[in-house]
Design a protein around this motif. Structure first.
Motif, PDB file in Angstrom:
ATOM      1  N   ASP A 143       0.792  -1.230   0.000  1.00  0.00           N
ATOM      2  CA  ASP A 143       0.000   0.000   0.000  1.00  0.00           C
ATOM      3  C   ASP A 143       0.823   1.279   0.000  1.00  0.00           C
ATOM      4  O   ASP A 143       0.319   2.333  -0.381  1.00  0.00           O
ATOM      5  CB  ASP A 143      -0.937   0.027   1.213  1.00  0.00           C
ATOM      6  N   SER A 144       2.088   1.209   0.457  1.00  0.00           N
ATOM      7  CA  SER A 144       2.862   2.445   0.504  1.00  0.00           C
ATOM      8  C   SER A 144       4.305   2.281   0.011  1.00  0.00           C
ATOM      9  O   SER A 144       4.815   3.185  -0.628  1.00  0.00           O
ATOM     10  CB  SER A 144       2.869   3.040   1.918  1.00  0.00           C
ATOM     11  N   TYR A 145       4.986   1.176   0.273  1.00  0.00           N
ATOM     12  CA  TYR A 145       6.393   1.066  -0.121  1.00  0.00           C
ATOM     13  C   TYR A 145       6.729  -0.305  -0.691  1.00  0.00           C
ATOM     14  O   TYR A 145       6.038  -1.301  -0.440  1.00  0.00           O
ATOM     15  CB  TYR A 145       7.314   1.357   1.068  1.00  0.00           C
ATOM     16  N   ALA A 146       7.821  -0.318  -1.463  1.00  0.00           N
ATOM     17  CA  ALA A 146       8.395  -1.569  -1.959  1.00  0.00           C
ATOM     18  C   ALA A 146       9.904  -1.377  -2.087  1.00  0.00           C
ATOM     19  O   ALA A 146      10.385  -0.293  -2.431  1.00  0.00           O
ATOM     20  CB  ALA A 146       7.800  -1.955  -3.305  1.00  0.00           C
ATOM     21  N   LEU A 147      10.642  -2.435  -1.802  1.00  0.00           N
ATOM     22  CA  LEU A 147      12.092  -2.446  -1.949  1.00  0.00           C
ATOM     23  C   LEU A 147      12.441  -3.557  -2.925  1.00  0.00           C
ATOM     24  O   LEU A 147      12.147  -4.729  -2.678  1.00  0.00           O
ATOM     25  CB  LEU A 147      12.772  -2.690  -0.599  1.00  0.00           C
ATOM     26  N   VAL A 148      13.072  -3.168  -4.042  1.00  0.00           N
ATOM     27  CA  VAL A 148      13.416  -4.108  -5.100  1.00  0.00           C
ATOM     28  C   VAL A 148      14.932  -4.183  -5.221  1.00  0.00           C
ATOM     29  O   VAL A 148      15.624  -3.158  -5.164  1.00  0.00           O
ATOM     30  CB  VAL A 148      12.803  -3.665  -6.449  1.00  0.00           C
ATOM     31  N   TYR A 149      15.433  -5.403  -5.420  1.00  0.00           N
ATOM     32  CA  TYR A 149      16.867  -5.638  -5.547  1.00  0.00           C
ATOM     33  C   TYR A 149      17.113  -6.515  -6.773  1.00  0.00           C
ATOM     34  O   TYR A 149      16.352  -7.438  -7.050  1.00  0.00           O
ATOM     35  CB  TYR A 149      17.395  -6.330  -4.287  1.00  0.00           C
ATOM     36  N   SER A 150      18.187  -6.219  -7.475  1.00  0.00           N
ATOM     37  CA  SER A 150      18.590  -7.005  -8.636  1.00  0.00           C
ATOM     38  C   SER A 150      20.102  -7.166  -8.613  1.00  0.00           C
ATOM     39  O   SER A 150      20.827  -6.229  -8.249  1.00  0.00           O
ATOM     40  CB  SER A 150      18.170  -6.282  -9.923  1.00  0.00           C
ATOM     41  N   CYS A 151      20.568  -8.345  -8.990  1.00  0.00           N
ATOM     42  CA  CYS A 151      22.008  -8.583  -9.004  1.00  0.00           C
ATOM     43  C   CYS A 151      22.348  -9.576 -10.110  1.00  0.00           C
ATOM     44  O   CYS A 151      21.597 -10.519 -10.362  1.00  0.00           O
ATOM     45  CB  CYS A 151      22.460  -9.133  -7.650  1.00  0.00           C
ATOM     46  N   LYS A 152      23.482  -9.353 -10.760  1.00  0.00           N
ATOM     47  CA  LYS A 152      23.973 -10.244 -11.816  1.00  0.00           C
ATOM     48  C   LYS A 152      25.442 -10.532 -11.539  1.00  0.00           C
ATOM     49  O   LYS A 152      26.238  -9.608 -11.399  1.00  0.00           O
ATOM     50  CB  LYS A 152      23.796  -9.569 -13.181  1.00  0.00           C
ATOM     51  N   SER A 153      25.778 -11.818 -11.448  1.00  0.00           N
ATOM     52  CA  SER A 153      27.167 -12.224 -11.202  1.00  0.00           C
ATOM     53  C   SER A 153      27.917 -12.381 -12.514  1.00  0.00           C
ATOM     54  O   SER A 153      27.374 -12.877 -13.504  1.00  0.00           O
ATOM     55  CB  SER A 153      27.208 -13.555 -10.442  1.00  0.00           C
ATOM     56  N   TYR A 154      29.179 -11.958 -12.494  1.00  0.00           N
ATOM     57  CA  TYR A 154      30.086 -12.098 -13.631  1.00  0.00           C
ATOM     58  C   TYR A 154      31.392 -12.719 -13.139  1.00  0.00           C
ATOM     59  O   TYR A 154      32.447 -12.100 -13.211  1.00  0.00           O
ATOM     60  CB  TYR A 154      30.378 -10.741 -14.279  1.00  0.00           C
ATOM     61  N   GLY A 155      31.324 -13.905 -12.573  1.00  0.00           N
ATOM     62  CA  GLY A 155      32.529 -14.576 -12.093  1.00  0.00           C
ATOM     63  C   GLY A 155      33.048 -13.964 -10.810  1.00  0.00           C
ATOM     64  O   GLY A 155      32.487 -14.167  -9.750  1.00  0.00           O
ATOM     65  N   LEU A 156      34.114 -13.182 -10.913  1.00  0.00           N
ATOM     66  CA  LEU A 156      34.758 -12.606  -9.730  1.00  0.00           C
ATOM     67  C   LEU A 156      34.094 -11.324  -9.235  1.00  0.00           C
ATOM     68  O   LEU A 156      34.480 -10.785  -8.212  1.00  0.00           O
ATOM     69  CB  LEU A 156      36.240 -12.320 -10.009  1.00  0.00           C
ATOM     70  N   PHE A 157      33.118 -10.826  -9.971  1.00  0.00           N
ATOM     71  CA  PHE A 157      32.446  -9.598  -9.541  1.00  0.00           C
ATOM     72  C   PHE A 157      30.960  -9.697  -9.864  1.00  0.00           C
ATOM     73  O   PHE A 157      30.514 -10.610 -10.551  1.00  0.00           O
ATOM     74  CB  PHE A 157      33.070  -8.359 -10.194  1.00  0.00           C
ATOM     75  N   HIS A 158      30.193  -8.744  -9.335  1.00  0.00           N
ATOM     76  CA  HIS A 158      28.764  -8.671  -9.618  1.00  0.00           C
ATOM     77  C   HIS A 158      28.320  -7.224  -9.744  1.00  0.00           C
ATOM     78  O   HIS A 158      29.019  -6.314  -9.307  1.00  0.00           O
ATOM     79  CB  HIS A 158      27.939  -9.408  -8.539  1.00  0.00           C
ATOM     80  N   VAL A 159      27.188  -7.047 -10.381  1.00  0.00           N
ATOM     81  CA  VAL A 159      26.578  -5.730 -10.558  1.00  0.00           C
ATOM     82  C   VAL A 159      25.225  -5.781  -9.865  1.00  0.00           C
ATOM     83  O   VAL A 159      24.449  -6.716 -10.072  1.00  0.00           O
ATOM     84  CB  VAL A 159      26.375  -5.400 -12.052  1.00  0.00           C
ATOM     85  N   GLU A 160      24.964  -4.779  -9.015  1.00  0.00           N
ATOM     86  CA  GLU A 160      23.682  -4.768  -8.330  1.00  0.00           C
ATOM     87  C   GLU A 160      22.937  -3.466  -8.565  1.00  0.00           C
ATOM     88  O   GLU A 160      23.537  -2.419  -8.818  1.00  0.00           O
ATOM     89  CB  GLU A 160      23.836  -5.055  -6.839  1.00  0.00           C
ATOM     90  N   LEU A 161      21.619  -3.589  -8.518  1.00  0.00           N
ATOM     91  CA  LEU A 161      20.711  -2.464  -8.658  1.00  0.00           C
ATOM     92  C   LEU A 161      19.709  -2.552  -7.522  1.00  0.00           C
ATOM     93  O   LEU A 161      19.432  -3.645  -7.021  1.00  0.00           O
ATOM     94  CB  LEU A 161      19.970  -2.531  -9.998  1.00  0.00           C
ATOM     95  N   ALA A 162      19.168  -1.428  -7.128  1.00  0.00           N
ATOM     96  CA  ALA A 162      18.153  -1.416  -6.073  1.00  0.00           C
ATOM     97  C   ALA A 162      17.262  -0.201  -6.286  1.00  0.00           C
ATOM     98  O   ALA A 162      17.717   0.847  -6.767  1.00  0.00           O
ATOM     99  CB  ALA A 162      18.800  -1.360  -4.697  1.00  0.00           C
ATOM    100  N   TRP A 163      15.995  -0.386  -5.913  1.00  0.00           N
ATOM    101  CA  TRP A 163      15.021   0.691  -6.030  1.00  0.00           C
ATOM    102  C   TRP A 163      14.156   0.731  -4.783  1.00  0.00           C
ATOM    103  O   TRP A 163      13.682  -0.303  -4.314  1.00  0.00           O
ATOM    104  CB  TRP A 163      14.094   0.488  -7.226  1.00  0.00           C
ATOM    105  N   ILE A 164      13.939   1.926  -4.277  1.00  0.00           N
ATOM    106  CA  ILE A 164      12.937   2.155  -3.237  1.00  0.00           C
ATOM    107  C   ILE A 164      11.760   2.812  -3.946  1.00  0.00           C
ATOM    108  O   ILE A 164      11.919   3.852  -4.600  1.00  0.00           O
ATOM    109  CB  ILE A 164      13.483   3.052  -2.107  1.00  0.00           C
ATOM    110  N   LEU A 165      10.595   2.178  -3.836  1.00  0.00           N
ATOM    111  CA  LEU A 165       9.400   2.632  -4.534  1.00  0.00           C
ATOM    112  C   LEU A 165       8.307   3.007  -3.543  1.00  0.00           C
ATOM    113  O   LEU A 165       8.291   2.510  -2.417  1.00  0.00           O
ATOM    114  CB  LEU A 165       8.884   1.521  -5.450  1.00  0.00           C
TER     115      LEU A 165
END
Length: 193
Positions: free
Chosen positions: A128-150
């Motif tokens: 009804d008021s908030y959401a927290l979304v997380y995304s991550c992709k691994s590339y072997g020795l490292f990863h890329v992450e994204l996040a959103w507060i909605l």
């Protein structure tokens, strides 16, 4: 060795492709707890972006997402943002539950210009008021992450924002890198014309 060369080449190509705005971190993606008993039907509707980790594909302000049920287990998403030059950019995609046993671990696909696919994990929401979304992709020795507060509204109370940031911090997200999204009514007026 060969594996390091491949990873360095991959990183170089990602940076050259505009990934420089994204956050590369060493190691594999974390496996955070997600929203218990997530109900995708209650998540449908309009959400306003309040904060995000920077990304190469999302450069504007006034960002909103509309989620509409397309078919059982498949949701259509319509994202909009206002670019610095005053144009409104839109993107259409689909969000799917990949495993019915974990309905909060979704996969989102955008194919308007280029195919973008990634995880879309609901870490927390009250629907009804908030959401927290997380995304991550691994590339072997490292990863890329994204996040959103909605939020369901263009603003979100500070105590809720701080609570959501604490969840991200607990899984190792660099919350100091989160940026606020402008949702000022007059600034965002081109979005509603």
């Amino acid at each position: 060795d060969k594996m390091n060369a491949v990873q360095i080449l991959t990183l170089t190509m990602l940076l050259a492709a505009g990934g420089g705005a994204q956050l590369f971190k060493s190691g594999k993606c974390p496996d955070p707890a997600v929203q218990y008993n997530f109900d995708p039907a209650r998540y449908l509707g309009k959400w306003f972006e309040i904060q995000k980790l920077p990304s190469a594909f999302q450069k504007g302000q006034c960002a909103t997402s509309d989620y509409i049920l397309q078919s059982p287990g498949v949701v259509r998403v319509f994202n909009r943002e206002l670019l610095d030059d005053g144009t409104v950019r839109s993107a259409f995609g689909t969000v799917e539950v990949k495993d019915p046993a974990e309905p909060a671990k979704l996969e989102v696909t955008f194919s308007d210009v280029i195919l973008l696919r990634g995880s879309y994990w609901l870490l927390s929401t009250d629907y009804d008021s908030y959401a927290l979304v997380y995304s991550c992709k691994s590339y072997g020795l490292f990863h890329v992450e994204l996040a959103w507060i909605l939020s369901r509204q263009p603003t979100l109370p500070k105590d809720i924002t701080e609570y959501l940031l604490s969840i991200l911090s607990s899984i190792g997200v660099s919350v100091d890198k989160m940026v606020s999204t402008v949702q000022d009514e007059s600034y965002c007026s081109p979005m509603y014309q």
